[in-house]
Design an enzyme around this catalytic site. Sequence first.
Site, PDB file in Angstrom:
ATOM      1  N   SER A  87       0.937  -1.108  -0.098  1.00 27.90           N
ATOM      2  CA  SER A  87       0.111  -0.054  -0.030  1.00 27.90           C
ATOM      3  C   SER A  87       0.811   1.108   0.060  1.00 27.90           C
ATOM      4  O   SER A  87       1.882   1.124   0.126  1.00 27.90           O
ATOM      5  CB  SER A  87      -0.837   0.080   1.146  1.00 27.90           C
ATOM      6  N   LYS A  88       0.336   2.153  -0.032  1.00 29.44           N
ATOM      7  CA  LYS A  88       0.908   3.548  -0.032  1.00 29.44           C
ATOM      8  C   LYS A  88       2.124   3.815   1.363  1.00 29.44           C
ATOM      9  O   LYS A  88       3.279   4.328   1.234  1.00 29.44           O
ATOM     10  CB  LYS A  88       0.079   4.708  -0.017  1.00 29.44           C
ATOM     11  N   ARG A  89       1.591   3.190   2.278  1.00 28.98           N
ATOM     12  CA  ARG A  89       2.341   3.146   3.400  1.00 28.98           C
ATOM     13  C   ARG A  89       3.690   2.473   3.267  1.00 28.98           C
ATOM     14  O   ARG A  89       4.612   2.972   4.036  1.00 28.98           O
ATOM     15  CB  ARG A  89       1.357   2.258   4.590  1.00 28.98           C
TER      16      ARG A  89
ATOM     17  N   GLY B 257       5.299   2.867   0.585  1.00 28.09           N
ATOM     18  CA  GLY B 257       6.026   3.721  -0.416  1.00 28.09           C
ATOM     19  C   GLY B 257       5.580   3.195  -1.915  1.00 28.09           C
ATOM     20  O   GLY B 257       6.184   3.525  -2.905  1.00 28.09           O
TER      21      GLY B 257
END
Length: 473
Positions: free
Chosen positions: A245-247, A249
């Site tokens: 996920s965006k978490r 990166g």
Amino acid sequence: MTVVTRFAPSPTGFLHIGGARTALYNWLFAKHHARHGDGGKFYLRIEDTDRARSTQAAVDAIYAGLTWLGLDWDGEPISQFARADQHRAAAERLLAEGKAYKCYCSPEELTAMRETARKEGRQRMYDGTWRDRDPSEAPAGVAPVIRMKAPLDGETVIEDLVQGKVTVANAQLDDMVLLRADGTPTYMLAVVVDDHDMGITHVIRGDDHLTNAFRQTQLYRALGWDTPTFAHIPLIHGQDGAKLSKRHGALGVEAYRDDGFLPEALRNYLLRLGWSHGDEEIISTDQAIEWFGLENVGKSAARFDVTKLTSLNGHYIREADNARLVGLVMERLEAAHPGTLAKEAQDRLFKGMNGLKERAKTISELSENAMFYDLQRPIPKGEKAQQHLGSDGSALLRDLRPVFDAADTWSDEALMAAAKNFAEAGGLKLGAVAQPIRAALTGSTVSPSVFEIMDVLGREETLGRLDDALAGL
Ligand code: GLU
């Protein structure tokens, strides 16, 4: 057999790393079969039926990302939204054939059904109220949805090329909605009709769609169409094992481009992330086309490792054509320092690229390392470089300047020989002599060989930079 694949992104955000890998696998599978005489085609379908969430910017980002990655598609991209009439026609046909029916349930009734199903521990949510009910009982003024008559017993089996044989009991799947009350097709219907009309033979996509494949299979059967072969590839996970996920990166493909990754490096990395060919790590596109097959797609989720991607990128930078690298670096330097590049910048980059590219793992790093070639005098000096230009360093430079000036050929070798003689005569190490030169010429303490740099900069610029340093500029 002709192999026809597709990439079918929903344009609701950027082309993320998982989508790019799905596109790559579909592209490679088609190219592989095309090369081996099976007429492979790879189509792009934009699943833009969710009007509220689909944006033109996202569509453009998908085109740009695929193009940058070198994943070209056959024909024009297809808009799913534009094909709503075909989707509706398929539902109407099922209705006419008695394989679908109109359902007039109100939202309240559906909520109640869901509650009951939950209480009774049933997966099948819709209880079939309107399946066998006489349409003449339809309430006045209610627009119905159209539901498919799904098989009530037996099993639906998928022979997935990655997951193997997967089975679901039909009792678990209720009569899915094909057309909403406002006449818009559902995602499930649209995908099946589109894949059929596009002649898709292989559906290669993330395994988050595996459960959809059961209902889609039922729908293919109801419509009397051949079901494509499915290959559901495991999703990409982050280093911590959770879904990427965006978490973590996980960014759009364009962010990797902006961070200085080469498309061939990202392609090679994504290829290996979930597929293997023996122990091969560096795989050219040509080899990938030759070797790619779904039998070697791994069954477990791969972990995204940016360190690995970065080292692969370093490899591809070293392999890359210098002219291309010069172009990429010039673009970045111009953007970072508009109007201040030396007019000789491009020539120097060409000459110095072999030394520079050995040391950089990204184009951003390469550009930073190359900056000293491009700036006009006096060049800025970093803090550490300043330290090398203190009194001892300056004294050395003052003595060295005439030594270089006297060199009869201005070449890497001749300048190094001159510096060696100078160092030996003074009982110094060559490295100690090189440090203040490096600081004066590059404004930094790490760089390719200073003699190579002097060669690239030429006599006048080199002596000029030494003079600037001596004058404290
Ligand atoms: N539009 C779906 C997605 O972006 C893909 C559907 C499919 O490949 O069948 O996840």
